[in-house]
Design an enzyme around this catalytic site. Structure first.
Site, PDB file in Angstrom:
ATOM      1  N   THR A 137      12.889  -9.601   9.406  1.00  0.00           N
ATOM      2  CA  THR A 137      13.966  -8.702   9.821  1.00  0.00           C
ATOM      3  C   THR A 137      14.224  -8.843  11.322  1.00  0.00           C
ATOM      4  OG1 THR A 137      13.065  -7.172   8.205  1.00  0.00           O
ATOM      5  CG2 THR A 137      14.708  -6.274   9.683  1.00  0.00           C
ATOM      6  N   LEU A 160       8.845  -5.488  -7.212  1.00  0.00           N
ATOM      7  CA  LEU A 160       8.395  -5.955  -8.527  1.00  0.00           C
ATOM      8  C   LEU A 160       9.453  -6.846  -9.177  1.00  0.00           C
ATOM      9  CD1 LEU A 160       6.060  -5.658 -10.590  1.00  0.00           C
ATOM     10  CD2 LEU A 160       7.363  -3.810 -11.648  1.00  0.00           C
ATOM     11  N   GLY A 207      10.379  -4.278  11.873  1.00  0.00           N
ATOM     12  CA  GLY A 207      11.751  -4.410  11.379  1.00  0.00           C
ATOM     13  C   GLY A 207      11.791  -3.750  10.021  1.00  0.00           C
ATOM     14  N   HIS A 208      12.420  -2.590   9.942  1.00  0.00           N
ATOM     15  CA  HIS A 208      12.419  -1.825   8.696  1.00  0.00           C
ATOM     16  C   HIS A 208      13.830  -1.802   8.100  1.00  0.00           C
ATOM     17  CE1 HIS A 208       8.513   0.459   9.953  1.00  0.00           C
ATOM     18  NE2 HIS A 208       8.376  -0.839   9.928  1.00  0.00           N
ATOM     19  N   SER A 229       9.099  -0.069  -7.157  1.00  0.00           N
ATOM     20  CA  SER A 229      10.430  -0.339  -6.627  1.00  0.00           C
ATOM     21  C   SER A 229      10.964  -1.629  -7.252  1.00  0.00           C
ATOM     22  CB  SER A 229      10.320  -0.447  -5.109  1.00  0.00           C
ATOM     23  OG  SER A 229      11.514  -0.901  -4.543  1.00  0.00           O
ATOM     24  N   LYS A 251       8.027  -0.484   3.934  1.00  0.00           N
ATOM     25  CA  LYS A 251       7.733   0.850   4.504  1.00  0.00           C
ATOM     26  C   LYS A 251       9.014   1.602   4.852  1.00  0.00           C
ATOM     27  CE  LYS A 251       5.393  -1.239   7.703  1.00  0.00           C
ATOM     28  NZ  LYS A 251       5.396  -2.599   7.156  1.00  0.00           N
ATOM     29  N   GLN A 305       3.943  -2.380  10.810  1.00  0.00           N
ATOM     30  CA  GLN A 305       2.986  -3.466  10.539  1.00  0.00           C
ATOM     31  C   GLN A 305       2.147  -3.161   9.285  1.00  0.00           C
ATOM     32  OE1 GLN A 305       3.135  -2.347  14.164  1.00  0.00           O
ATOM     33  NE2 GLN A 305       4.839  -3.743  14.079  1.00  0.00           N
ATOM     34  N   ASP A 352       5.970  -5.763   6.361  1.00  0.00           N
ATOM     35  CA  ASP A 352       7.155  -6.065   5.553  1.00  0.00           C
ATOM     36  C   ASP A 352       6.959  -5.753   4.069  1.00  0.00           C
ATOM     37  OD1 ASP A 352       8.307  -7.002   7.905  1.00  0.00           O
ATOM     38  OD2 ASP A 352       7.573  -9.040   7.559  1.00  0.00           O
TER      39      ASP A 352
HETATM   40  P1  GDP Z   1       9.009  -2.984   6.200  1.00  0.00           P
HETATM   41  O1  GDP Z   1       8.817  -3.690   7.502  1.00  0.00           O
HETATM   42  O2  GDP Z   1       7.702  -2.677   5.541  1.00  0.00           O
HETATM   43  O3  GDP Z   1       9.886  -1.779   6.298  1.00  0.00           O
HETATM   44  O4  GDP Z   1       9.740  -4.019   5.240  1.00  0.00           O
HETATM   45  P2  GDP Z   1      11.023  -4.942   5.619  1.00  0.00           P
HETATM   46  O5  GDP Z   1      12.225  -4.106   5.606  1.00  0.00           O
HETATM   47  O6  GDP Z   1      10.750  -5.753   6.827  1.00  0.00           O
HETATM   48  O7  GDP Z   1      10.982  -5.964   4.419  1.00  0.00           O
HETATM   49  C1  GDP Z   1      11.114  -5.556   3.100  1.00  0.00           C
HETATM   50  C2  GDP Z   1      12.357  -6.249   2.505  1.00  0.00           C
HETATM   51  O8  GDP Z   1      12.364  -6.080   1.114  1.00  0.00           O
HETATM   52  C3  GDP Z   1      13.668  -5.663   2.993  1.00  0.00           C
HETATM   53  O9  GDP Z   1      14.629  -6.675   3.047  1.00  0.00           O
HETATM   54  C4  GDP Z   1      14.008  -4.642   1.910  1.00  0.00           C
HETATM   55  O10 GDP Z   1      15.398  -4.393   1.810  1.00  0.00           O
HETATM   56  C5  GDP Z   1      13.521  -5.353   0.701  1.00  0.00           C
HETATM   57  N1  GDP Z   1      13.032  -4.511  -0.402  1.00  0.00           N
HETATM   58  C6  GDP Z   1      12.324  -3.357  -0.352  1.00  0.00           C
HETATM   59  N2  GDP Z   1      11.968  -2.973  -1.602  1.00  0.00           N
HETATM   60  C7  GDP Z   1      12.461  -3.911  -2.433  1.00  0.00           C
HETATM   61  C8  GDP Z   1      12.387  -4.110  -3.844  1.00  0.00           C
HETATM   62  O11 GDP Z   1      11.783  -3.353  -4.588  1.00  0.00           O
HETATM   63  N3  GDP Z   1      13.003  -5.224  -4.341  1.00  0.00           N
HETATM   64  C9  GDP Z   1      13.663  -6.117  -3.561  1.00  0.00           C
HETATM   65  N4  GDP Z   1      14.233  -7.158  -4.129  1.00  0.00           N
HETATM   66  N5  GDP Z   1      13.731  -5.965  -2.233  1.00  0.00           N
HETATM   67  C10 GDP Z   1      13.131  -4.889  -1.674  1.00  0.00           C
HETATM   68  P1  IMO Z   2       6.841  -4.347  10.098  1.00  0.00           P
HETATM   69  O1  IMO Z   2       6.707  -2.931  10.611  1.00  0.00           O
HETATM   70  C1  IMO Z   2       5.312  -8.389   9.848  1.00  0.00           C
HETATM   71  C2  IMO Z   2       3.142  -9.931  13.330  1.00  0.00           C
HETATM   72  C3  IMO Z   2       3.801 -11.064  14.084  1.00  0.00           C
HETATM   73  C4  IMO Z   2       2.568 -11.815  14.568  1.00  0.00           C
HETATM   74  C5  IMO Z   2       1.618 -10.675  14.909  1.00  0.00           C
HETATM   75  C6  IMO Z   2       1.598 -10.281  16.380  1.00  0.00           C
HETATM   76  O2  IMO Z   2       8.242  -4.803   9.976  1.00  0.00           O
HETATM   77  O3  IMO Z   2       6.025  -4.531   8.867  1.00  0.00           O
HETATM   78  P2  IMO Z   2       3.296  -8.914  17.916  1.00  0.00           P
HETATM   79  O4  IMO Z   2       4.701  -9.198  18.302  1.00  0.00           O
HETATM   80  O5  IMO Z   2       3.096  -7.599  17.244  1.00  0.00           O
HETATM   81  O6  IMO Z   2       2.334  -9.122  19.062  1.00  0.00           O
HETATM   82  O7  IMO Z   2       2.918 -10.071  16.839  1.00  0.00           O
HETATM   83  O8  IMO Z   2       2.023  -9.563  14.134  1.00  0.00           O
HETATM   84  N1  IMO Z   2       3.970  -8.713  13.151  1.00  0.00           N
HETATM   85  C7  IMO Z   2       4.564  -8.384  12.013  1.00  0.00           C
HETATM   86  N2  IMO Z   2       4.632  -9.026  10.821  1.00  0.00           N
HETATM   87  N3  IMO Z   2       5.865  -7.178   9.978  1.00  0.00           N
HETATM   88  C8  IMO Z   2       5.786  -6.510  11.145  1.00  0.00           C
HETATM   89  O9  IMO Z   2       6.221  -5.239  11.285  1.00  0.00           O
HETATM   90  C9  IMO Z   2       5.146  -7.123  12.240  1.00  0.00           C
HETATM   91  N4  IMO Z   2       4.916  -6.763  13.519  1.00  0.00           N
HETATM   92  C10 IMO Z   2       4.183  -7.734  14.065  1.00  0.00           C
HETATM   93  O10 IMO Z   2       4.595 -11.853  13.229  1.00  0.00           O
HETATM   94  O11 IMO Z   2       2.014 -12.552  13.520  1.00  0.00           O
HETATM   95 MG    MG Z   3       9.464  -5.443   8.454  1.00  0.00          MG
END
Ligand code: GDP
Ligand code: IMO
Ligand code: MG
Length: 433
Positions: A303, A336, A45-46, A417, A21, A228, A18
């Protein structure tokens, strides 16, 4: 021949997932010919935001918003067909078609029994539960390692597919009914459902190793999208509180079917602070007012699951561990803006373990749980930075904070960002992709 600079860039989660990415993959995907996922499944969850509209993806690569790029789900991924098809429909309804999607015939399939077993195992572990996303990820990779997994390519042979399902369920149904006292699964029903689903995407299933290898040789721009993060890596994360795949850059060649020498640029996606979903040690975790403030401003809720993410300070020890394993050539510092208005920012620069200072991540949970963060304090900034477009426009203390992160990790920042939108991205090095 050495010295050839292939046009590839790997986007890798450097912490506990999270980090943003999805946002960065979408950003670079605007100039990518290929966007390739190499590991994980719909546990990811992206989030991508384009001109104020938010999109959430779990299995379709985040390059799908560029209609000219080819999006690949590599062999290292695990695919829930129901989820994949519902995501394709969701994208179509929003005006994005998935004709350019390709799925590896070697990718393993997640079946309803994997999801059920994931749920039951988590329940069974009680206080020792991992806090999985309950998407069947662990049980599916377990079958892969046990060599009983069913791959997308297997569905071209309908009779063979049924036989594999029957063989697998003979044993799994015994466990489900006799150990867990619950109902088993009918192989015929799954077979029918999955063949129907497969009909809808089978033209997209191919040998993606050949596809990506050819693209690299033709000097196409290839972006690899991680899921992840390094601390969730099956080998190098906080085992057993990890996922069942390898999110590190080192697993790209295996998860895509290309040679390691093509991965020459790796951008570490780094949250300006830290978050973690699920259980497991988290030395720089914070509790109280600042924790809640960051969670609300950063909207730190999962997400996939909607779970409140745990919050912590930036951890330099973790980042050095992450850097050693994934070899970042530059970093993207994300979110940031969330740190604006916090008077004093802390950064973890070492751990205290049983009275001595250490600068590495210990291999056992017992040791890691005992690590106390050694924190330094940096002055915060009051200004809203969400409209900043250059490094120079940042308040002085925000500049100093970024430079400190760079100094601690020892890797240049190529991007930062200041908001979720594609446009709230400040690229500092045009040459990285
Ligand atoms: P990922 O799994 O690495 O793709 O990240 P996620 O999408 O799960 O979580 C990142 C969250 O931060 C999402 O809700 C994005 O919309 C949000 N996000 C990404 N970059 C920024 C940023 O620079 N500032 C803020 N406030 N939110 C951001
Ligand atoms: P993204 O791509 C954050 C965590 C779960 C749990 C552990 C094992 O959005 O960054 P699983 O279902 O994979 O067997 O769970 O890994 N986990 C994540 N945490 N972001 C993710 O993906 C994750 N995918 C799995 O919360 O702790
Ligand atoms: Mg995510």
């Amino acid at each position: 021949m050495s010295g050839i600079n292939y046009r590839t860039l790997a986007v890798v989660g450097s912490q506990w997932g999270d980090e943003g990415k999805g946002k960065i993959t979408d950003y670079f995907a605007q100039k990518a010919d290929f966007v390739v996922r190499w590991a994980g499944g719909d546990n990811a969850g992206h989030t991508i935001m384009i001109k104020g509209v938010k999109y959430k993806l779990s299995i379709v690569p985040s390059g799908v918003f560029n209609k000219y790029s080819i999006n690949v789900i590599g062999n290292g991924c695990v695919v829930n067909l129901r989820k994949l098809i519902s995501e394709i429909k969701y994208l179509q309804e929003n005006g994005f078609n998935c004709h350019n999607l390709r799925i590896s015939d070697r990718a393993h399939l997640i079946f309803p029994y994997h999801i059920k077993i994931d749920e039951l195992q988590e329940e069974y572990r009680q206080k020792d539960s991992i806090g999985t996303t309950k998407k069947g990820i662990g049980p599916c990779y377990q079958d892969k390692a046990e060599r009983i997994g069913i791959r997308l390519g297997d569905l071209f042979d309908e009779a063979g597919f049924l036989q594999k399902l029957e063989n697998n369920l003979r044993f799994k149904n015994e466990v489900l009914t006799k150990v867990f006292n619950t109902s088993g699964f009918d192989p015929k029903l799954i077979w029918k459902e999955y063949l129907d689903l497969f009909q809808q995407i089978k033209d997209l299933v191919t040998d993606t190793s050949i596809l990506v290898d050819n693209a690299i040789h033709q000097h196409k721009k290839v972006l690899f999208e991680g899921a992840q993060g390094v601390m969730l890596d099956l080998d190098h994360g906080t085992y057993p509180f990890v996922t069942s795949s390898n999110p590190t850059a080192a697993s790209i060649p295996v998860g895509v079917g290309i040679a390691p020498r093509y991965i020459n640029n790796v951008i570490g996606i780094v949250k300006a602070y830290n978050t973690r979903v699920g259980t497991g040690p988290f030395p720089s975790e914070i509790f109280g007012e600042t924790e809640q403030y960051i969670r609300e401003v950063g909207q730190e809720y999962g997400t996939v699951s909607g779970r409140a993410r745990r919050i912590g300070w930036f951890d330099g020890v973790l980042m050095k561990h992450s850097l050693r394993i994934s070899g970042y050539t530059s970093m993207a510092i994300m979110l940031l803006d969330v740190l604006s208005k916090i008077k004093e920012l802390k950064i973890c620069v070492g751990y205290e373990y049983e009275g001595t200072q250490i600068d590495y991540v210990p291999s056992t949970i017992k040791e890691y749980e005992k690590c106390q963060p050694i924190l330094i304090t940096m002055p915060g900034w009051e200004e809203d930075i969400t409209t900043v477009t250059t490094f120079e426009e940042l308040p002085h203390n925000a500049q100093k904070y970024l430079m400190k992160l760079e100094e601690i990790v020892g890797v240049p920042i190529s991007l930062f960002s200041v908001g979720p939108d594609r446009e709230q991205t400040i690229l500092m090095n045009e040459e990285i992709f």
